[in-house]
Motif scaffolding. Structure first.
Motif, mmCIF file in Angstrom:
data_model
loop_
_atom_site.group_PDB
_atom_site.id
_atom_site.type_symbol
_atom_site.label_atom_id
_atom_site.label_comp_id
_atom_site.label_asym_id
_atom_site.label_seq_id
_atom_site.Cartn_x
_atom_site.Cartn_y
_atom_site.Cartn_z
ATOM 1 N N UNK A 121 148.156 61.204 46.450
ATOM 2 C CA UNK A 121 147.893 59.912 47.077
ATOM 3 C C UNK A 121 147.372 58.884 46.086
ATOM 4 N N UNK A 122 146.788 59.353 44.998
ATOM 5 C CA UNK A 122 146.253 58.443 43.984
ATOM 6 C C UNK A 122 147.256 58.094 42.889
ATOM 7 N N UNK A 123 148.475 58.651 42.943
ATOM 8 C CA UNK A 123 149.509 58.281 41.974
ATOM 9 C C UNK A 123 149.760 56.779 42.062
ATOM 10 N N UNK A 124 150.003 56.160 40.907
ATOM 11 C CA UNK A 124 150.234 54.713 40.869
ATOM 12 C C UNK A 124 151.674 54.399 40.520
ATOM 13 N N UNK A 125 152.176 53.357 41.136
ATOM 14 C CA UNK A 125 153.507 52.865 40.853
ATOM 15 C C UNK A 125 153.477 51.353 40.784
ATOM 16 N N UNK A 126 154.639 50.769 40.555
ATOM 17 C CA UNK A 126 154.758 49.317 40.466
ATOM 18 C C UNK A 126 155.748 48.834 41.509
ATOM 19 N N UNK A 127 155.299 47.951 42.370
ATOM 20 C CA UNK A 127 156.162 47.450 43.437
ATOM 21 C C UNK A 127 157.185 46.465 42.895
ATOM 22 N N UNK A 128 158.102 46.070 43.741
ATOM 23 C CA UNK A 128 159.164 45.135 43.392
ATOM 24 C C UNK A 128 158.604 43.797 42.913
ATOM 25 N N UNK A 129 157.365 43.452 43.330
ATOM 26 C CA UNK A 129 156.796 42.169 42.910
ATOM 27 C C UNK A 129 155.807 42.304 41.754
ATOM 28 N N UNK A 130 155.762 43.515 41.154
ATOM 29 C CA UNK A 130 154.916 43.722 39.992
ATOM 30 C C UNK A 130 153.513 44.224 40.283
ATOM 31 N N UNK A 131 153.143 44.349 41.544
ATOM 32 C CA UNK A 131 151.811 44.833 41.905
ATOM 33 C C UNK A 131 151.702 46.337 41.655
ATOM 34 N N UNK A 132 150.535 46.770 41.197
ATOM 35 C CA UNK A 132 150.260 48.192 41.062
ATOM 36 C C UNK A 132 149.861 48.707 42.440
ATOM 37 N N UNK A 133 150.526 49.784 42.875
ATOM 38 C CA UNK A 133 150.292 50.340 44.214
ATOM 39 C C UNK A 133 150.069 51.844 44.107
ATOM 40 N N UNK A 134 149.226 52.371 44.987
ATOM 41 C CA UNK A 134 149.029 53.825 45.044
ATOM 42 C C UNK A 134 149.999 54.407 46.063
ATOM 43 N N UNK A 135 150.254 55.687 45.930
ATOM 44 C CA UNK A 135 151.094 56.364 46.921
ATOM 45 C C UNK A 135 150.443 56.254 48.297
ATOM 46 N N UNK A 136 149.138 56.303 48.362
ATOM 47 C CA UNK A 136 148.420 56.141 49.638
ATOM 48 C C UNK A 136 148.791 54.803 50.280
ATOM 49 N N UNK A 137 148.692 53.719 49.475
ATOM 50 C CA UNK A 137 149.004 52.388 49.993
ATOM 51 C C UNK A 137 150.459 52.312 50.453
ATOM 52 N N UNK A 138 151.355 52.901 49.663
ATOM 53 C CA UNK A 138 152.782 52.860 50.014
ATOM 54 C C UNK A 138 153.044 53.627 51.308
ATOM 55 N N UNK A 139 152.397 54.760 51.486
ATOM 56 C CA UNK A 139 152.583 55.504 52.739
ATOM 57 C C UNK A 139 152.103 54.681 53.939
ATOM 58 N N UNK A 140 150.978 54.018 53.797
ATOM 59 C CA UNK A 140 150.496 53.159 54.877
ATOM 60 C C UNK A 140 151.498 52.041 55.131
ATOM 61 N N UNK A 141 152.002 51.452 54.067
ATOM 62 C CA UNK A 141 152.999 50.376 54.184
ATOM 63 C C UNK A 141 154.275 50.864 54.858
ATOM 64 N N UNK A 142 154.714 52.076 54.507
ATOM 65 C CA UNK A 142 155.935 52.621 55.103
ATOM 66 C C UNK A 142 155.745 52.971 56.578
ATOM 67 N N UNK A 143 154.578 53.469 56.946
ATOM 68 C CA UNK A 143 154.301 53.707 58.368
ATOM 69 C C UNK A 143 154.378 52.378 59.112
ATOM 70 N N UNK A 144 153.752 51.353 58.544
ATOM 71 C CA UNK A 144 153.761 50.033 59.153
ATOM 72 C C UNK A 144 155.186 49.492 59.291
ATOM 73 N N UNK A 145 155.940 49.541 58.209
ATOM 74 C CA UNK A 145 157.318 49.004 58.201
ATOM 75 C C UNK A 145 158.207 49.752 59.186
ATOM 76 N N UNK A 146 158.139 51.056 59.169
ATOM 77 C CA UNK A 146 159.008 51.857 60.025
ATOM 78 C C UNK A 146 158.627 51.699 61.486
ATOM 79 N N UNK A 147 157.325 51.688 61.777
ATOM 80 C CA UNK A 147 156.882 51.505 63.159
ATOM 81 C C UNK A 147 157.274 50.122 63.682
#
Length: 170
Positions: A121-147
């Motif tokens: 969950x603490x792994x870091x990546x880079x979003x399409x807009x250049x922001x640094x994001x954690x896997x935790x944040x992305x999972x929350x974002x994906x739950x939000x987007x999919x729901x």
């Protein structure tokens, strides 16, 4: 189409990653359920002035799965035949088959699951807009987007044939 996914329940006392993943799967399954029993014409029928259709939302969710859960963490994705940054992921072009889009969503989902399963969950990546994001944040974002889009699909499906509900009964 596809086989019916098993019912997914978010564990009452599960760990954070397990719970987020189960929640995402629950909404992903609702997305597929909204397609069941409809012919191709009704799946791709634009139901709003902006052209939103059930199949277009599935195509969009596939591209989002790849973008947030694969590309952002430096993992390969399959080549896309459309440009999501030009909004081409929101509609089902007449040259695309229902099976092609549903299979695309399945492959994107499986690839995203590998990132979730293999990562922390603490792994870091880079979003399409250049922001640094954690896997935790992305999972929350994906739950939000999919729901959010599963809710749109619920409304579209109700307008098409009266079927309503946020998840498959039973």
């Amino acid at each position: 189409m596809t086989t019916k996914p098993a019912a997914v329940h978010v564990p009452y006392t599960g760990g954070e990653k397990e719970s987020l993943h189960a929640c995402l799967d629950r909404h992903r399954n609702a997305v597929l359920w909204k397609l069941e029993g409809l012919d191709d014409e009704r799946l791709r029928r634009p139901m709003t002035p902006s052209g939103t259709s059930l199949l277009g939302l599935v195509k969009h969710l596939g591209s989002v799965e790849y973008g947030w859960l694969r590309t952002a963490f430096g993992h390969e994705t399959e080549p896309l035949w459309f440009d999501p940054f030009a909004g081409e992921d929101m509609s089902a072009d007449q040259g695309e088959t229902t099976a092609q889009i549903v299979d695309f969503y399945g492959r994107a989902r499986a690839a995203a699951d590998r990132t979730i399963t293999e990562g922390s969950l603490d792994d870091l990546g880079t979003s399409w807009n250049g922001a640094t994001v954690s896997l935790r944040w992305v999972l929350i974002r994906m739950v939000e987007e999919t729901a959010r889009h599963a809710g749109h699909m619920d409304i579209l499906r109700e307008l098409i044939d009266g079927t309503a509900g946020d998840h498959r009964p039973g």
